[in-house]
Design an enzyme around this catalytic site. Structure first.
Site, PDB file in Angstrom:
ATOM      1  N   SER A 139       0.904  -1.081   0.046  1.00  0.00           N
ATOM      2  CA  SER A 139      -0.044   0.140   0.129  1.00  0.00           C
ATOM      3  C   SER A 139       0.862   1.223   0.005  1.00  0.00           C
ATOM      4  O   SER A 139       2.100   1.107   0.437  1.00  0.00           O
ATOM      5  CB  SER A 139      -0.905  -0.195   1.223  1.00  0.00           C
ATOM      6  N   TYR A 152      -1.759  -0.699  10.508  1.00  0.00           N
ATOM      7  CA  TYR A 152      -1.796  -1.100   8.893  1.00  0.00           C
ATOM      8  C   TYR A 152      -0.700  -0.791   8.254  1.00  0.00           C
ATOM      9  O   TYR A 152      -0.046  -1.355   7.561  1.00  0.00           O
ATOM     10  CB  TYR A 152      -3.418  -0.463   8.298  1.00  0.00           C
TER      11      TYR A 152
END
Length: 262
Positions: A139, A152
């Site tokens: 990501s 995350y």
């Protein structure tokens, strides 16, 4: 362009929806025999794969089941796409560092990092034998920690680093490892009214529809829109193919120009 993938085999994790489902479809369309693994099996995944495996990929047992089933069904693995990630919206808590429990840290690391560690370790003997390819789905949060559940960004940063390490160790032995780092993608994570996007909207005090209408602008996407799963899947299919034979240890960002640094 013919990606020269006909007859190859692949295991795709987190394949029931979103990017994972788009990858399973893209590879199948290129002639790859795909096994898709996910906690919940959807009719769409069954159609896009030769076998769909129900497994909790946040656990060692679930990953072992997925890889063993892929080896049994396919006879070997040429391509591993470590896509599973994100988290269960019902279990994710938004907030600052001091608001987050050890349980959420463990869940984030298990799903976004250790799932890839475990799947790669289990699939490597076959990948080495076949001189295969691994694509990890990270990501842009690995580079730009932003709003979202604590843990995350940190897990994705570790996943990106893992790809570099693996490429250094196994690239000379014929296994190519690359990373794809999407920005916001129009998956159920954001678009589902019960998903993470809805929780972000609630925390911001706006409607889910308003959040989605303005999300590209809020994230500073120069393109003026978010990416679609099929766009990410196209890059992953290319990186997994012989057409990308000398691309090793790279990190491809797909974010519409959200990241402003090289």
């Amino acid at each position: 362009m013919d990606l020269e993938l006909t007859g190859k085999t692949a295991l795709v994790t987190g394949a029931s929806r979103g990017i994972g489902l788009a990858v399973a479809r893209a590879l199948t369309d290129e002639g790859v025999r795909v096994v898709g693994a996910a906690r919940s099996i959807t009719p769409e995944l069954e159609k896009a794969s030769v076998a769909a495996v129900s497994a909790d990929l946040g656990t060692a047992e679930g990953v072992e089941t997925a890889v063993r089933t892929a080896l049994d069904e396919l006879g070997g693995i040429d391509i591993l796409v470590n896509n599973v990630g994100g988290g269960d919206a019902d279990r994710m808590r938004l907030g600052g560092f001091q608001d987050i429990t050890d349980e959420q840290w463990r869940n984030m690391l298990d799903l976004n990092l250790f799932s890839a560690v475990r799947a790669t370790r289990a699939a490597l003997p076959s990948l080495l034998e076949r001189r295969g390819a691994i694509v990890n789905v990270s990501s842009i949060n690995a580079h730009l920690p932003g709003p979202g559940p604590t843990g995350y960004s940190e897990a994705k940063a570790a996943l990106t680093a893992l790809g570099k390490r693996l490429s250094e160790e196994f690239g000379p032995r014929g296994v190519r490892v690359n990373t794809v780092s999407p920005g916001v993608v129009g998956t159920p994570l954001w678009r589902d009214p019960r998903g993470f996007g809805a929780k972000v909207a609630e925390a911001a005090g706006v409607s889910h529809e308003t959040l989605l209408a303005n999300i590209a602008e809020q994230f500073g996407a120069a393109s003026g829109r978010i990416s679609e799963p099929e766009e990410v899947a196209a890059v992953i299919a290319f990186l997994a193919s012989p057409r990308a034979a000398n691309i090793v240890g790279s990190d491809y960002v797909i974010d519409g120009g959200t990241l402003k640094t090289a």
